[in-house]
Design a protein around this motif. Structure first.
Motif, short mmCIF file in Angstrom:
data_model
loop_
_atom_site.label_atom_id
_atom_site.label_comp_id
_atom_site.label_asym_id
_atom_site.label_seq_id
_atom_site.Cartn_x
_atom_site.Cartn_y
_atom_site.Cartn_z
N ASP A 25 45.19 -70.27 22.75
CA ASP A 25 45.22 -70.62 23.71
C ASP A 25 43.64 -71.17 24.19
O ASP A 25 43.23 -71.29 25.16
N GLY A 26 43.13 -72.18 22.86
CA GLY A 26 41.98 -71.81 23.26
C GLY A 26 40.59 -70.85 22.33
O GLY A 26 39.58 -71.21 22.90
N THR A 27 41.15 -69.89 22.78
CA THR A 27 40.15 -68.36 23.11
C THR A 27 40.55 -67.82 22.06
O THR A 27 41.46 -68.13 20.97
N SER A 28 39.52 -67.71 21.44
CA SER A 28 38.86 -67.39 19.99
C SER A 28 38.19 -65.93 19.66
O SER A 28 38.24 -65.09 20.77
N HIS A 29 39.28 -65.57 19.59
CA HIS A 29 39.64 -63.71 19.41
C HIS A 29 39.53 -63.34 18.10
O HIS A 29 40.06 -63.00 16.49
N PRO A 30 37.69 -62.87 17.52
CA PRO A 30 37.72 -62.11 16.25
C PRO A 30 38.21 -60.77 15.98
O PRO A 30 38.24 -60.16 16.18
N VAL A 31 38.05 -60.60 14.37
CA VAL A 31 38.75 -59.66 13.98
C VAL A 31 37.68 -58.67 13.39
O VAL A 31 36.51 -59.31 13.38
N PRO A 32 37.66 -57.37 13.33
CA PRO A 32 36.55 -56.71 12.87
C PRO A 32 36.49 -56.61 12.23
O PRO A 32 37.38 -57.30 11.17
N THR A 69 49.57 -62.59 14.43
CA THR A 69 48.40 -62.71 14.71
C THR A 69 48.46 -62.11 16.12
O THR A 69 47.08 -61.64 17.11
N GLY A 70 49.97 -61.95 17.40
CA GLY A 70 50.16 -60.90 18.64
C GLY A 70 50.40 -62.99 19.39
O GLY A 70 50.31 -63.54 18.61
N ALA A 71 50.28 -62.61 20.44
CA ALA A 71 50.92 -63.92 21.54
C ALA A 71 50.11 -63.14 22.44
O ALA A 71 50.38 -61.47 23.41
N PRO A 72 50.27 -64.30 23.65
CA PRO A 72 49.64 -63.81 24.88
C PRO A 72 51.32 -63.69 26.04
O PRO A 72 52.65 -63.96 25.25
N VAL A 73 51.07 -62.60 26.61
CA VAL A 73 52.42 -61.79 27.67
C VAL A 73 52.27 -61.62 28.30
O VAL A 73 50.66 -62.05 29.57
N PHE A 74 52.93 -61.87 29.59
CA PHE A 74 52.54 -61.64 31.35
C PHE A 74 52.22 -60.45 32.18
O PHE A 74 53.54 -59.96 31.46
N ASP A 75 51.11 -59.95 32.23
CA ASP A 75 51.19 -58.95 32.79
C ASP A 75 51.46 -59.20 34.70
O ASP A 75 51.17 -59.92 35.31
N MET A 76 52.89 -58.08 34.24
CA MET A 76 53.39 -58.56 36.04
C MET A 76 51.98 -57.73 37.24
O MET A 76 51.67 -58.77 38.33
N ARG A 108 47.71 -62.22 29.20
CA ARG A 108 46.65 -61.88 28.30
C ARG A 108 47.11 -61.06 27.21
O ARG A 108 48.69 -61.64 27.10
N PHE A 109 46.12 -61.47 26.17
CA PHE A 109 46.49 -61.63 24.78
C PHE A 109 46.60 -60.09 24.11
O PHE A 109 45.91 -59.30 24.68
N ARG A 110 48.02 -60.04 23.34
CA ARG A 110 48.26 -58.67 22.72
C ARG A 110 48.20 -59.03 20.96
O ARG A 110 48.20 -59.65 20.52
N PRO A 111 46.85 -58.66 21.37
CA PRO A 111 46.86 -58.52 19.66
C PRO A 111 47.42 -57.84 18.40
O PRO A 111 48.34 -57.53 18.53
N GLY A 112 47.69 -59.06 16.99
CA GLY A 112 48.64 -58.49 16.80
C GLY A 112 48.69 -57.82 15.40
O GLY A 112 47.22 -57.75 15.08
#
Length: 349
Positions: free
Chosen positions: A163-170, A111-118, A124-128
């Motif tokens: 984290d409560g945010t929906s990310h639609p797949v294409p 699915t992907g996971a959040p990664v920390f933007d330094m 920010r969400f990194r799509p899987g």
């Protein structure tokens, strides 16, 4: 790609999906269905340039794609499933992705996971890899149940929630999940409730002698497949057109008598002596949707019993289970389904 190569989509008519009309009063099929037939034949011709045989896989995958469903494929390794999906992605102008399922694969790996933007000091969400349009889920039964559930949720909802945010797949979004019928060690069988989420279960067997000889001629040279794909196979459509065709296929008419026939098929699986478990109402919905698409592929705006019969085995074979007695006797699910179907009256005009 030249836009003139795309089949033009005509304006919507005023009919409602599934609306039934007497045959004598039914208007002639509109030109848009002739264009869908032409599109289907062009896709088949392009696939055949690099992928030989396996008619059930090609027809079942295209039917699922244009019906908004997903496919479970049972086959041994080495039969060209990745080649087929890559070829289909090129033809449809869709993105292709592949996930090799393993015992240590976690839901976040697909699915992907959040990664920390330094730089921004925020996550920010990194799509899987699931964020694609044609996804080959290879050996899905080798991953844990938690990972199965994550993928099947995406198949149903067409989105990933992190984290409560929906990310639609294409869209279009088609999952082709494979499993090897010969190896059971280290696998996690999909439960019936998850199998029911797949529109079809397709059986891919070894090619015939003539087909295998053709495969050897086509693929025995050490030529980069990506280069061959770009040079020999042409894109003939794009995701927007695919979505429009899906909408048009949903408008194919299904007569009340055919609805009753489909209903009889589904309900008969629940009382057939050799079956311990019958098909759910979702199977009936899948059968109606796929019959509409098969009819559109034939250039018709109405479904007939042959459309149902052509696709009924892939719809039902993973939704029924044999009784213990039938398994001991060595009975086959497909053969039992065929015997059941022969006993049900087919509606005639």
């Amino acid at each position: 790609m030249n836009d003139s190569s795309l089949p033009p989509i005509l304006p919507n008519d005023d009919s409602q999906p599934g609306e039934s009309q007497p045959i004598a009063d039914r208007p002639a099929p509109s030109p848009e269905f002739a264009k869908i037939k032409s599109l289907f034949e062009q896709i088949q011709a392009e696939v055949a340039k690099l992928y030989v045989g396996q008619d059930e896989l090609v027809l079942g995958t295209l039917t699922a794609l244009f019906s908004g469903g997903h496919v479970l494929i049972e086959s041994v390794p080495g039969l060209g499933k990745t080649l087929f999906v890559r070829t289909l992605g090129r033809i449809l102008g869709c993105e292709f992705g592949r996930i090799q399922f393993t015992a240590d694969l976690m839901p976040s790996d697909i699915t992907g996971a959040p990664v920390f933007d330094m730089q921004k000091s925020e996550f920010r969400f990194r799509p899987g890899p699931v964020f694609t349009q044609l996804l080959l889920a290879d050996e899905i039964n080798r991953s844990p149940a938690k990972t199965h559930a994550a993928l099947l949720e995406i198949m149903q909802e067409y989105r990933v929630t992190i984290d409560g945010t929906s990310h639609p797949v294409p869209k279009p979004f088609l999952v082709l999940a494979t499993q090897n019928p010969l190896e059971s060690e280290g696998t996690y069988n999909l439960p019936e409730a998850q199998l029911d989420r797949f529109m079809f279960k397709l059986m891919v067997d070894y090619p015939s002698a003539s087909e295998e000889a053709e495969i050897l001629k086509l693929h025995s040279q050490q030529v980069d497949f990506t280069k061959r794909l770009e040079e020999e196979v042409r894109p003939i459509t794009n995701p927007d057109v695919v979505q429009k065709v899906i909408s048009i296929c949903s408008r194919v008419r299904v007569e009340d008598r055919l609805v009753e026939y489909i209903n009889s098929l589904i309900r008969s699986t629940r009382s057939w002596p050799a079956f311990h478990m019958g098909a759910s109402p979702r199977a009936g919905i899948a059968l109606m949707q796929s019959a509409r698409t098969i009819a559109a592929f034939a250039g018709r705006d109405f479904a007939v019993p042959d459309d149902v019969i052509e696709i009924v085995l892939p719809v039902l074979r993973h939704r029924v289970s044999l009784t213990a007695e039938a398994e001991i006797e060595g009975r086959n699910v497909d053969e039992e389904l065929k015997a059941m179907i022969r006993g049900i009256d087919v509606p005639r005009n």
